[in-house]
Design a protein around this motif. Structure first.
Motif, PDB file in Angstrom:
ATOM      1  N   LYS A  50      12.616  30.984  -5.675  1.00 32.18           N
ATOM      2  CA  LYS A  50      13.645  30.457  -4.758  1.00 32.18           C
ATOM      3  C   LYS A  50      13.686  31.262  -3.451  1.00 32.18           C
ATOM      4  O   LYS A  50      13.944  30.719  -2.381  1.00 32.18           O
ATOM      5  CB  LYS A  50      15.004  30.502  -5.449  1.00 32.18           C
ATOM      6  N   LEU A  51      13.392  32.567  -3.538  1.00 36.26           N
ATOM      7  CA  LEU A  51      13.424  33.445  -2.372  1.00 36.26           C
ATOM      8  C   LEU A  51      12.107  33.484  -1.591  1.00 36.26           C
ATOM      9  O   LEU A  51      11.986  34.216  -0.618  1.00 36.26           O
ATOM     10  CB  LEU A  51      13.812  34.867  -2.801  1.00 36.26           C
ATOM     11  N   GLY A  52      11.104  32.710  -2.036  1.00 35.56           N
ATOM     12  CA  GLY A  52       9.868  32.626  -1.267  1.00 35.56           C
ATOM     13  C   GLY A  52       8.593  33.028  -1.973  1.00 35.56           C
ATOM     14  O   GLY A  52       7.512  32.938  -1.388  1.00 35.56           O
ATOM     15  N   ALA A  53       8.670  33.483  -3.218  1.00 38.49           N
ATOM     16  CA  ALA A  53       7.452  33.804  -3.960  1.00 38.49           C
ATOM     17  C   ALA A  53       6.781  32.506  -4.416  1.00 38.49           C
ATOM     18  O   ALA A  53       7.417  31.459  -4.505  1.00 38.49           O
ATOM     19  CB  ALA A  53       7.778  34.672  -5.179  1.00 38.49           C
ATOM     20  N   THR A  54       5.493  32.585  -4.721  1.00 31.77           N
ATOM     21  CA  THR A  54       4.741  31.446  -5.236  1.00 31.77           C
ATOM     22  C   THR A  54       4.487  31.676  -6.720  1.00 31.77           C
ATOM     23  O   THR A  54       4.025  32.750  -7.107  1.00 31.77           O
ATOM     24  CB  THR A  54       3.382  31.333  -4.502  1.00 31.77           C
ATOM     25  N   LEU A  55       4.776  30.667  -7.528  1.00 33.44           N
ATOM     26  CA  LEU A  55       4.531  30.775  -8.966  1.00 33.44           C
ATOM     27  C   LEU A  55       3.034  30.813  -9.211  1.00 33.44           C
ATOM     28  O   LEU A  55       2.294  29.940  -8.760  1.00 33.44           O
ATOM     29  CB  LEU A  55       5.165  29.596  -9.705  1.00 33.44           C
ATOM     30  N   LYS A  56       2.575  31.834  -9.898  1.00 33.63           N
ATOM     31  CA  LYS A  56       1.143  32.002 -10.181  1.00 33.63           C
ATOM     32  C   LYS A  56       0.846  31.731 -11.643  1.00 33.63           C
ATOM     33  O   LYS A  56      -0.261  31.356 -11.998  1.00 33.63           O
ATOM     34  CB  LYS A  56       0.716  33.415  -9.794  1.00 33.63           C
ATOM     35  N   GLY A  57       1.832  31.962 -12.515  1.00 32.54           N
ATOM     36  CA  GLY A  57       1.655  31.734 -13.944  1.00 32.54           C
ATOM     37  C   GLY A  57       2.993  31.421 -14.582  1.00 32.54           C
ATOM     38  O   GLY A  57       3.960  32.164 -14.402  1.00 32.54           O
ATOM     39  N   GLN A  58       3.050  30.305 -15.288  1.00 31.20           N
ATOM     40  CA  GLN A  58       4.287  29.889 -15.954  1.00 31.20           C
ATOM     41  C   GLN A  58       4.790  30.972 -16.898  1.00 31.20           C
ATOM     42  O   GLN A  58       3.994  31.713 -17.489  1.00 31.20           O
ATOM     43  CB  GLN A  58       4.044  28.610 -16.770  1.00 31.20           C
ATOM     44  N   VAL A  59       6.087  31.043 -17.056  1.00 32.85           N
ATOM     45  CA  VAL A  59       6.672  31.986 -18.006  1.00 32.85           C
ATOM     46  C   VAL A  59       6.353  31.492 -19.413  1.00 32.85           C
ATOM     47  O   VAL A  59       6.541  30.316 -19.732  1.00 32.85           O
ATOM     48  CB  VAL A  59       8.203  32.091 -17.810  1.00 32.85           C
ATOM     49  N   MET A  60       5.827  32.404 -20.220  1.00 35.11           N
ATOM     50  CA  MET A  60       5.495  32.045 -21.605  1.00 35.11           C
ATOM     51  C   MET A  60       5.485  33.289 -22.481  1.00 35.11           C
ATOM     52  O   MET A  60       5.375  34.408 -21.996  1.00 35.11           O
ATOM     53  CB  MET A  60       4.148  31.321 -21.669  1.00 35.11           C
ATOM     54  N   ASP A  61       5.630  33.075 -23.786  1.00 35.38           N
ATOM     55  CA  ASP A  61       5.584  34.174 -24.746  1.00 35.38           C
ATOM     56  C   ASP A  61       4.134  34.615 -24.903  1.00 35.38           C
ATOM     57  O   ASP A  61       3.245  33.783 -25.078  1.00 35.38           O
ATOM     58  CB  ASP A  61       6.146  33.732 -26.101  1.00 35.38           C
ATOM     59  N   MET A  62       3.911  35.921 -24.819  1.00 35.86           N
ATOM     60  CA  MET A  62       2.559  36.454 -24.885  1.00 35.86           C
ATOM     61  C   MET A  62       2.311  37.134 -26.230  1.00 35.86           C
ATOM     62  O   MET A  62       3.242  37.608 -26.878  1.00 35.86           O
ATOM     63  CB  MET A  62       2.332  37.448 -23.745  1.00 35.86           C
ATOM     64  N   PHE A  63       1.052  37.230 -26.597  1.00 37.62           N
ATOM     65  CA  PHE A  63       0.674  37.755 -27.908  1.00 37.62           C
ATOM     66  C   PHE A  63       1.071  39.208 -28.123  1.00 37.62           C
ATOM     67  O   PHE A  63       1.224  39.656 -29.246  1.00 37.62           O
ATOM     68  CB  PHE A  63      -0.836  37.569 -28.163  1.00 37.62           C
ATOM     69  N   TRP A  64       1.261  39.981 -27.065  1.00 38.73           N
ATOM     70  CA  TRP A  64       1.600  41.400 -27.220  1.00 38.73           C
ATOM     71  C   TRP A  64       3.101  41.641 -27.358  1.00 38.73           C
ATOM     72  O   TRP A  64       3.532  42.772 -27.480  1.00 38.73           O
ATOM     73  CB  TRP A  64       1.016  42.242 -26.093  1.00 38.73           C
ATOM     74  N   GLY A  65       3.898  40.564 -27.307  1.00 38.78           N
ATOM     75  CA  GLY A  65       5.325  40.704 -27.561  1.00 38.78           C
ATOM     76  C   GLY A  65       6.224  40.555 -26.352  1.00 38.78           C
ATOM     77  O   GLY A  65       7.444  40.599 -26.473  1.00 38.78           O
ATOM     78  N   ASP A  66       5.634  40.369 -25.171  1.00 40.19           N
ATOM     79  CA  ASP A  66       6.436  40.163 -23.970  1.00 40.19           C
ATOM     80  C   ASP A  66       6.434  38.685 -23.606  1.00 40.19           C
ATOM     81  O   ASP A  66       5.470  37.966 -23.874  1.00 40.19           O
ATOM     82  CB  ASP A  66       5.871  40.953 -22.782  1.00 40.19           C
ATOM     83  N   ARG A  67       7.516  38.249 -23.006  1.00 40.26           N
ATOM     84  CA  ARG A  67       7.584  36.927 -22.383  1.00 40.26           C
ATOM     85  C   ARG A  67       7.308  37.184 -20.908  1.00 40.26           C
ATOM     86  O   ARG A  67       7.988  37.977 -20.278  1.00 40.26           O
ATOM     87  CB  ARG A  67       8.959  36.312 -22.618  1.00 40.26           C
ATOM     88  N   CYS A  68       6.261  36.554 -20.344  1.00 44.79           N
ATOM     89  CA  CYS A  68       5.787  36.874 -18.995  1.00 44.79           C
ATOM     90  C   CYS A  68       5.611  35.641 -18.133  1.00 44.79           C
ATOM     91  O   CYS A  68       5.297  34.571 -18.625  1.00 44.79           O
ATOM     92  CB  CYS A  68       4.411  37.530 -19.054  1.00 44.79           C
ATOM     93  N   GLY A  69       5.758  35.887 -16.845  1.00 50.37           N
ATOM     94  CA  GLY A  69       5.408  34.916 -15.826  1.00 50.37           C
ATOM     95  C   GLY A  69       4.837  35.695 -14.658  1.00 50.37           C
ATOM     96  O   GLY A  69       5.045  36.902 -14.558  1.00 50.37           O
ATOM     97  N   ALA A  70       4.149  35.025 -13.771  1.00 43.40           N
ATOM     98  CA  ALA A  70       3.554  35.722 -12.625  1.00 43.40           C
ATOM     99  C   ALA A  70       3.918  35.006 -11.335  1.00 43.40           C
ATOM    100  O   ALA A  70       3.914  33.778 -11.277  1.00 43.40           O
ATOM    101  CB  ALA A  70       2.035  35.801 -12.774  1.00 43.40           C
ATOM    102  N   VAL A  71       4.240  35.809 -10.329  1.00 41.87           N
ATOM    103  CA  VAL A  71       4.525  35.284  -8.996  1.00 41.87           C
ATOM    104  C   VAL A  71       3.757  36.098  -7.969  1.00 41.87           C
ATOM    105  O   VAL A  71       3.458  37.273  -8.192  1.00 41.87           O
ATOM    106  CB  VAL A  71       6.038  35.322  -8.649  1.00 41.87           C
ATOM    107  N   THR A  72       3.436  35.449  -6.864  1.00 43.91           N
ATOM    108  CA  THR A  72       2.877  36.157  -5.721  1.00 43.91           C
ATOM    109  C   THR A  72       3.987  36.218  -4.686  1.00 43.91           C
ATOM    110  O   THR A  72       4.548  35.181  -4.305  1.00 43.91           O
ATOM    111  CB  THR A  72       1.643  35.435  -5.155  1.00 43.91           C
TER     112      THR A  72
END
Length: 166
Positions: free
Chosen positions: A103-125
């Motif tokens: 919303k503040l201007g970052a670009t979504l690079k990777g959808q938020v999802m549950d990861m195999f190592w135990g973290d829920r992650c998403g990526a933005v630029t």
């Protein structure tokens, strides 16, 4: 008697401090404060009145920001068009943080999802071109559980990346 100076300056800094070269120190500092919750320790202006150094903190971590300096070979990720560095940011609520950053201007690079190592992650630029892996720690799988979840997750991650690239 002069007071003893700590050569490691442990009061203000950890062992390693990230220093990002940005195109606009003040704008980048504002974004990182609003999107990710950093607190401004200080911004120093140069002789021309423009910000030449900023220090932000978050839970004991310092992030330094400096302007591009062509004569020093210092270029921002935005100018170069990419960065070989990603920053991994742990937050209380990854979904909320990623949505706010976008919303503040970052670009979504990777959808938020549950990861195999135990973290829920998403990526933005971010607007300066740096990639932030934003995460919330959700589970502590054993190495065996991680291996199994990795095998299950990899095909769906490849498909998600392919879909977002089109």
């Amino acid at each position: 008697m002069p007071r003893k100076i700590d050569p490691l300056n442990k009061k203000l800094y950890g062992s390693v401090t990230a220093m990002l070269t940005v195109t606009d120190v003040k704008a980048a500092a504002d974004f990182y404060q609003k999107a990710f919750g950093f607190t401004k320790r200080g911004i120093m202006n140069g002789p021309d009145g423009k910000a030449m150094h900023a220090e932000l903190t978050l839970r004991g971590t310092t992030l330094m920001l400096g302007p591009e300096m062509a004569q020093m070979g210092s270029r921002a990720a935005k100018t170069v068009g990419a960065s070989p560095t990603s920053l991994y940011l742990l937050t209380e609520n990854v979904d909320k943080t990623v949505a706010k950053a976008v919303k503040l201007g970052a670009t979504l690079k990777g959808q938020v999802m549950d990861m195999f190592w135990g973290d829920r992650c998403g990526a933005v630029t971010d607007p300066e071109g740096y990639t932030w892996m934003v995460a919330t720690h959700m589970a502590e799988p054993t190495p065996k559980e991680m291996q199994q979840k990795m095998k299950e997750q990899m095909p769906s991650q490849r498909a998600a990346r392919a879909a977002s690239a089109s």
